[in-house]
Structures are given as C-alpha cells and as structure tokens.
Design a protein around this motif. Structure first.
Motif, PDB file in Angstrom:
ATOM      1  N   ILE A 147      16.968  12.629  71.900  1.00  0.00           N
ATOM      2  CA  ILE A 147      18.692  11.654  71.316  1.00  0.00           C
ATOM      3  C   ILE A 147      19.151  10.752  72.152  1.00  0.00           C
ATOM      4  O   ILE A 147      19.797  11.310  72.960  1.00  0.00           O
ATOM      5  N   SER A 148      19.080   9.394  71.689  1.00  0.00           N
ATOM      6  CA  SER A 148      19.938   8.351  72.631  1.00  0.00           C
ATOM      7  C   SER A 148      20.129   7.702  71.374  1.00  0.00           C
ATOM      8  O   SER A 148      20.175   7.439  70.241  1.00  0.00           O
ATOM      9  N   ASP A 149      20.868   6.166  72.076  1.00  0.00           N
ATOM     10  CA  ASP A 149      21.964   5.694  71.441  1.00  0.00           C
ATOM     11  C   ASP A 149      21.015   4.910  70.948  1.00  0.00           C
ATOM     12  O   ASP A 149      21.201   3.926  69.888  1.00  0.00           O
ATOM     13  N   LYS A 150      19.434   4.533  71.193  1.00  0.00           N
ATOM     14  CA  LYS A 150      18.837   4.108  70.081  1.00  0.00           C
ATOM     15  C   LYS A 150      17.999   4.535  69.388  1.00  0.00           C
ATOM     16  O   LYS A 150      16.597   4.292  68.254  1.00  0.00           O
ATOM     17  N   THR A 151      18.450   6.118  69.212  1.00  0.00           N
ATOM     18  CA  THR A 151      17.210   6.983  68.829  1.00  0.00           C
ATOM     19  C   THR A 151      17.424   5.835  66.828  1.00  0.00           C
ATOM     20  O   THR A 151      18.815   6.195  66.806  1.00  0.00           O
ATOM     21  N   LYS A 152      16.412   5.803  66.361  1.00  0.00           N
ATOM     22  CA  LYS A 152      16.466   5.434  64.991  1.00  0.00           C
ATOM     23  C   LYS A 152      16.502   6.171  64.183  1.00  0.00           C
ATOM     24  O   LYS A 152      17.031   6.451  62.675  1.00  0.00           O
ATOM     25  N   LEU A 153      15.198   7.064  64.246  1.00  0.00           N
ATOM     26  CA  LEU A 153      15.209   7.699  62.977  1.00  0.00           C
ATOM     27  C   LEU A 153      14.828   9.230  63.943  1.00  0.00           C
ATOM     28  O   LEU A 153      13.763   8.767  65.171  1.00  0.00           O
ATOM     29  N   ILE A 154      14.609  10.531  63.237  1.00  0.00           N
ATOM     30  CA  ILE A 154      13.808  10.956  63.511  1.00  0.00           C
ATOM     31  C   ILE A 154      12.816  12.060  62.535  1.00  0.00           C
ATOM     32  O   ILE A 154      12.604  11.775  61.612  1.00  0.00           O
ATOM     33  N   VAL A 155      11.826  12.368  63.314  1.00  0.00           N
ATOM     34  CA  VAL A 155      10.485  12.538  61.798  1.00  0.00           C
ATOM     35  C   VAL A 155      11.109  13.840  62.309  1.00  0.00           C
ATOM     36  O   VAL A 155       9.845  14.519  63.476  1.00  0.00           O
ATOM     37  N   VAL A 156      10.159  14.911  61.043  1.00  0.00           N
ATOM     38  CA  VAL A 156      10.104  15.626  60.918  1.00  0.00           C
ATOM     39  C   VAL A 156       9.515  16.117  60.274  1.00  0.00           C
ATOM     40  O   VAL A 156       8.973  15.904  58.516  1.00  0.00           O
ATOM     41  N   ASN A 157       8.383  18.009  60.076  1.00  0.00           N
ATOM     42  CA  ASN A 157       7.312  17.409  58.968  1.00  0.00           C
ATOM     43  C   ASN A 157       7.082  19.685  58.590  1.00  0.00           C
ATOM     44  O   ASN A 157       6.865  20.359  60.173  1.00  0.00           O
ATOM     45  N   PHE A 158       7.982  20.208  57.778  1.00  0.00           N
ATOM     46  CA  PHE A 158       7.983  21.386  57.701  1.00  0.00           C
ATOM     47  C   PHE A 158       7.287  21.490  56.201  1.00  0.00           C
ATOM     48  O   PHE A 158       8.521  20.799  55.214  1.00  0.00           O
ATOM     49  N   PRO A 159       6.597  22.854  56.129  1.00  0.00           N
ATOM     50  CA  PRO A 159       5.715  23.527  56.972  1.00  0.00           C
ATOM     51  C   PRO A 159       5.222  21.787  57.250  1.00  0.00           C
ATOM     52  O   PRO A 159       4.987  21.289  57.684  1.00  0.00           O
ATOM     53  N   HIS A 160       5.133  23.006  58.858  1.00  0.00           N
ATOM     54  CA  HIS A 160       3.907  21.903  60.109  1.00  0.00           C
ATOM     55  C   HIS A 160       2.903  22.426  60.046  1.00  0.00           C
ATOM     56  O   HIS A 160       2.414  23.151  59.890  1.00  0.00           O
ATOM     57  N   ASN A 161       1.916  20.831  60.136  1.00  0.00           N
ATOM     58  CA  ASN A 161       1.197  20.768  60.307  1.00  0.00           C
ATOM     59  C   ASN A 161       0.777  19.760  61.294  1.00  0.00           C
ATOM     60  O   ASN A 161       1.009  18.756  62.131  1.00  0.00           O
ATOM     61  N   PRO A 162      -0.236  20.530  63.007  1.00  0.00           N
ATOM     62  CA  PRO A 162      -1.375  21.616  62.404  1.00  0.00           C
ATOM     63  C   PRO A 162       0.167  23.542  62.827  1.00  0.00           C
ATOM     64  O   PRO A 162      -1.280  24.100  62.706  1.00  0.00           O
ATOM     65  N   THR A 163       1.155  23.582  63.227  1.00  0.00           N
ATOM     66  CA  THR A 163       1.063  24.785  63.837  1.00  0.00           C
ATOM     67  C   THR A 163       1.389  25.637  62.984  1.00  0.00           C
ATOM     68  O   THR A 163       1.738  26.837  63.492  1.00  0.00           O
ATOM     69  N   GLY A 164       2.476  25.836  61.829  1.00  0.00           N
ATOM     70  CA  GLY A 164       2.478  26.324  60.618  1.00  0.00           C
ATOM     71  C   GLY A 164       3.800  27.327  60.800  1.00  0.00           C
ATOM     72  O   GLY A 164       4.051  27.549  60.285  1.00  0.00           O
TER      73      GLY A 164
END
Ligand SMILES: Cc1ncc(COP(=O)(O)O)c(C=O)c1O
Length: 373
Positions: A147-164
């Motif tokens: 994370i930095s001063d320029k971070t505008k968005l964090i994208v997460v995906n749970f449950p996660h495709n592809p790792t589970g």
C-alpha cells in the motif's frame, strides 16, 4: 479504450463447446429452467406467466433487489445495482479509477479484476500468495507493504478463484481495518459466496462491514445459473452506484426480463440450489484427493478452503500449457494452464462443480499412466 484479450475466456472459447470433458470449470452444472420454476411462489409463477419482454429498470426490478437485500445484513434496496458480473466490474473500474492510480490486486486472479484497471492506465500492484505448508496463503503483512499514497483501490476475491483460498474471519477483519486506516476503497468479488466447506467460516459480505467497499455477487457460481447473466454490486457509497447506473446506459442499459424473474426465484430459494452444488463440490474434491494420492509425484494439490476450484502444481518436464494442449488433443479433457492466469508455467486450475468429474478423472488417470511410462 483498447483492452488486452481475456486469456482464460479466449481459451474457453476454443474448447468449451467443442471438447468433451471440462476439468477446469469454475461454475457448477447449470440447472434446468424448470428446476428454478418449480421453486416459484404463486406470485412469482404469475409474474413469469404474465411476463412481457420490454425494457426493464436499469438498476434491477424491485422484486429482484428485494430478494438480493435479504442476503445482506445492512444493505438497503437503493444500495444495489444489478448488471452482469463482468459488466459491473468493467463499469466500476471505469467510474472509480484514473490513469496513474495504483490498484492492489490478488494475483493469480480472474483477469478482468486487474486488466480493466491496467488498460485504463493504472499501475497494478500484485498481491501474490505463498504456496507453503500444504496450502495457499495470501498474507496480510505482505499486503501492508504494497500500500502506498497512490493506492486507490484494493481488489480481493474470497473465496478465491483459482486457489480456493479464503481468509479466517479475523484476517478478513484485519484487511478491512487496513483499508479503512488508509481510507482505500475495496472491491470485494464475492462471486463464490456460500460455496464454503463445513469446516470453513462463511464470511459476511464486505459491504456489510466496510462503508468504503463495493461487493460483487451473482447467480453464476453459488446458484449454478451462469446462463442468466445476472450479478449485482452492493455498496453504502450511493454516489458511486449512481455513476455505475449512468455508465450502464452505454452498455446493456438494463437486464434481461426473463433472467430477472428466474434470479428472483433463485435468490428466494437459495438453499435448494446451493446445497446440491456444495455436496457435489465436496464429493468431487474427495475424488480428486484420492486421485491425487495415486499421482503425488506428478501433481501437488492443496484442497481449497472454499469455492469451487483448486490451483494445482504439475511436476512435469514440460510447461502446463504444453501439457494441457497434449491432454485435450489426446483425451478431450480441457485444463486451464497457469499461463492463462499470468502465474508461471507449472499450475493448472481444477474445477469441482461438474457431476462427470469421476468419469473425467478415470480418463485422465489412464492418460497419466501412459504419460509416465
Ligand atoms: C472471481 C470471478 N469474478 C467474476 C466472474 C464473472 O462471472 P460471470 O462469468 O458470471 O460473468 C468470474 C467468472 O468466472 C470469477 O471467477
């Protein structure tokens, strides 16, 4: 805006409807339309019988949004916009991001979760997992460093495709605290919501816990109704949702009228559709674990914590892409190699949502015996 090809979707386009066996699908078998209609209340059945095929409301019909609302703790009817999942994602990135923004995104990932941002001119900062101690792990300490001063968005995906992968509830809360501390918006892709094994926690939708979050969910995975093309985003940020609604005027404008009614019925009867999917995933996972025991030298497998997929390592003398091409040519079994996820050349996704998996594994096993000899 020019956009790079969607590698996984292009590979599916090549094989999905021409080859016989799909071993990497992330969805469950599609239900018959009649299965859904059989669940309808009298009122829903009437809506179906009297359905007219004109335009529908851009944000989604009242009955559909009311049905969606029942699956959230705090979300109100006007905090929901219905669109196809890919469309929702595309619009959201467009209304939220500017050239030069930094976007932290899990990698490997469903490509549209970072590609749209990348082609808008954003810098993608990958949050990569470790593959140690018999499991995939996305570490929050690693995320903090990205994370930095320029971070505008964090994208997460749970449950996660592809790792589970799926975090524990406390890790999930830690992630939200981190985003909140820096006042960063989170896009939480929850397409595999409730496809959770009995020993893993069902995570609450992130939009219920964090105001600066947009959650995405839809009928494709949890419900086994990918053909409806119905998804929705939910957020406390009504201003953002308004922008999404206006952008949608340039894309689909509104949702398919028959799909809206079928999705409403499905949402009002979630367990009847979800439980058979979950049972199938758990049974197929057990089949795959047994298969894996017989081929441990060739395949490393970490059972998914939740979701419908695993990302297995192939210990082969050739790249995953070459192996997948050989396999599909010789047996008709389609695998999605790790190259399509921009994650090295050694992994492949396995999907547990199809009922013919035991049959596919028998054919795969024969192929492996010959491959090894
Ligand atoms: C994580 C994730 N998000 C979004 C989508 C898009 O869903 P749909 O195929 O219903 O558009 C998918 C589909 O595979 C996915 O895996």
């Amino acid at each position: 805006m020019k956009i790079k090809d969607f590698a996984v979707e292009r590979y599916f386009a090549r094989y999905e409807f021409t080859t016989q066996y799909l071993l990497s699908s992330s969805d469950c078998d599609g239900y018959a339309m009649q299965d859904v209609l059989d669940l309808a209340s009298d009122k829903e059945q009437n809506s179906w019988n009297e359905l007219t095929l004109g335009y529908t409301e851009t944000i989604g019909s009242d009955p559909l949004r009311a049905a969606i609302q029942t699956h959230y703790q705090t979300i109100q009817m006007d905090e929901i916009v219905v669109a196809s999942p890919g469309e929702a994602n595309f619009i959201l990135m467009n209304v939220l991001l500017e050239k030069g923004d930094e976007v932290v995104c899990m990698l490997p990932s469903y490509q549209s979760l970072y590609q749209v941002a990348k082609d808008l001119g954003c810098a993608i900062v990958p949050w990569k997992p470790s593959e140690e101690a018999g499991k995939w792990d996305f570490n929050i300490t690693d995320l903090k460093k990205l994370i930095s001063d320029k971070t505008k968005l964090i994208v997460v995906n749970f449950p996660h495709n592809p790792t589970g992968y799926s975090p524990t509830l406390s890790e999930y809360r830690e992630l939200i605290e981190l985003a909140s501390h820096h006042n960063i918006t989170v896009f939480s892709d929850e397409m595999y919501r409730f496809l959770t094994r009995p020993d893993a926690p069902d995570l609450p939708a992130m939009c219920d816990l964090y105001d600066n979050c947009v959650s995405l969910w839809g009928t494709s995975k949890t419900f086994g109704l990918a053909g409806l093309r119905i998804g929705w985003i939910t957020s406390k940020n009504k201003e953002l949702l308004k922008k999404v609604e206006k952008f949608k005027d340039y894309l689909s404008i509104c949702n398919s009228a028959p799909s809206e009614i079928l999705a409403t019925i499905a949402l009002n009867n979630m367990d009847s559709l979800l439980q058979p999917n979950l049972t199938k995933i758990i049974d197929n996972c057990a089949h795959f674990a047994a298969f894996h025991q017989r081929h441990e030298q060739l395949i490393s497998f970490h059972p998914p914590v939740s979701g419908s997929t695993a990302f297995v390592r192939l210990n082969m003398p050739e790249t995953a892409l070459h192996f997948a091409e050989k396999l599909v040519k010789d047996t008709g079994i389609m695998l999605l190699p790790g190259e399509l996820f921009e994650y090295g050349q050694a992994h492949t996704r396995i999907g547990f949502g199809r009922k013919n998996m035991p049959e596919i594994l028998e054919i795969f096993e024969e192929f492996l015996f010959q491959y090894n000899s």
